[in-house]
Design a protein around this motif. Structure first.
Motif: not given
Length: 238
Positions: A16-17, A39-40, A62-66
């Motif tokens: 995501d970065e 990104s996710s 990560l955003p949401g589920e890692n």
């Protein structure tokens, strides 16, 4: 000496970065790999299904589920339980590395990392995962597909395929027995932003079969009624 790699390997990057994502994209493409960046986990899942990557580089946080949870989920699924996974994380303690590997990752790289080390780890993991196919040649009986030189032979005779037909054949022989729908083939061969009609897939499949049929290999590409196409042969070692 430069390490050998599967030059046509498809690598899915889930990071995501934006800066790290672009660093990975540039470093991997420079080495000849095909790269898809998401990104996710939520956006990576459809890419996993349609793009059929041969290796995943996955960020832990990560955003949401890692990423760690998704890694476990991939290992529980029969279709992806052997998919090579490299886990990226800013957590570099020994306990974190052990936790990541125990969750199913094949390798673990702590941030910050050097692009050169990442590429070396990718090459090593591809060799371990795909064995002698890392030399870039897939053999299906008398049919030899040279993934690096983009050439196809039956015994010592070279088959003359167009670029699209070669990409189709490469996708099939590196994913034996996997069924690809027409939509998946459109995404994989022509790209997601393409406005090509589904029937175009059938046209190129017929062209590929026509060439293969001259040498008795047309049954290699099998039609799965109501689903799409697959490579019906078992890949043997080089």
């Amino acid at each position: 000496m430069e390490e050998e790699k599967i030059s046509s390997a498809r690598i899915l990057v889930v990071e995501d970065e934006e800066g790290i994502q672009e660093l990975l994209r540039v470093a991997l493409k420079r080495q000849g790999f095909e790269v898809c960046c998401e990104s996710s986990v939520e956006s990576a899942e459809p890419a996993l299904q349609s793009w059929a990557p041969q290796l995943v580089i996955l960020d832990w946080m990560l955003p949401g589920e890692n990423g760690l949870a998704w890694c476990r989920a991939l290992r529980r699924c029969e279709e992806t339980q052997k998919l090579p996974i490299i886990l990226l994380t800013a957590r570099g303690e020994e306990g974190d590395r052990v936790h990541g590997l125990e969750s199913g990752a094949d390798d673990y790289l702590a941030k910050p990392f050097s692009p050169r080390e990442l590429v070396a780890r990718v090459n090593a993991l591809l060799r371990r995962s795909y064995g002698n196919n890392s030399a870039g040649v897939v053999k299906l009986g008398e049919l030899h597909v040279d993934l690096r030189a983009h050439r196809v032979y039956v015994k010592d005779v070279q088959l003359h395929l167009g670029p699209t037909e070669f990409r189709l054949l490469r996708l099939f022989v590196t994913n034996p027995d996997r069924v690809f729908s027409r939509d998946m083939l459109l995404d994989q061969i022509w790209g997601r932003q393409s406005f090509i009609e589904e029937r175009t897939v059938d046209v190129h499949i017929r062209r590929l079969r026509r060439v293969l049929d001259e040498y008795g290999h047309a049954p290699l590409i099998e039609t799965v009624r109501g689903e799409g196409y697959r490579c019906s042969a078992v890949v043997s070692d080089v």
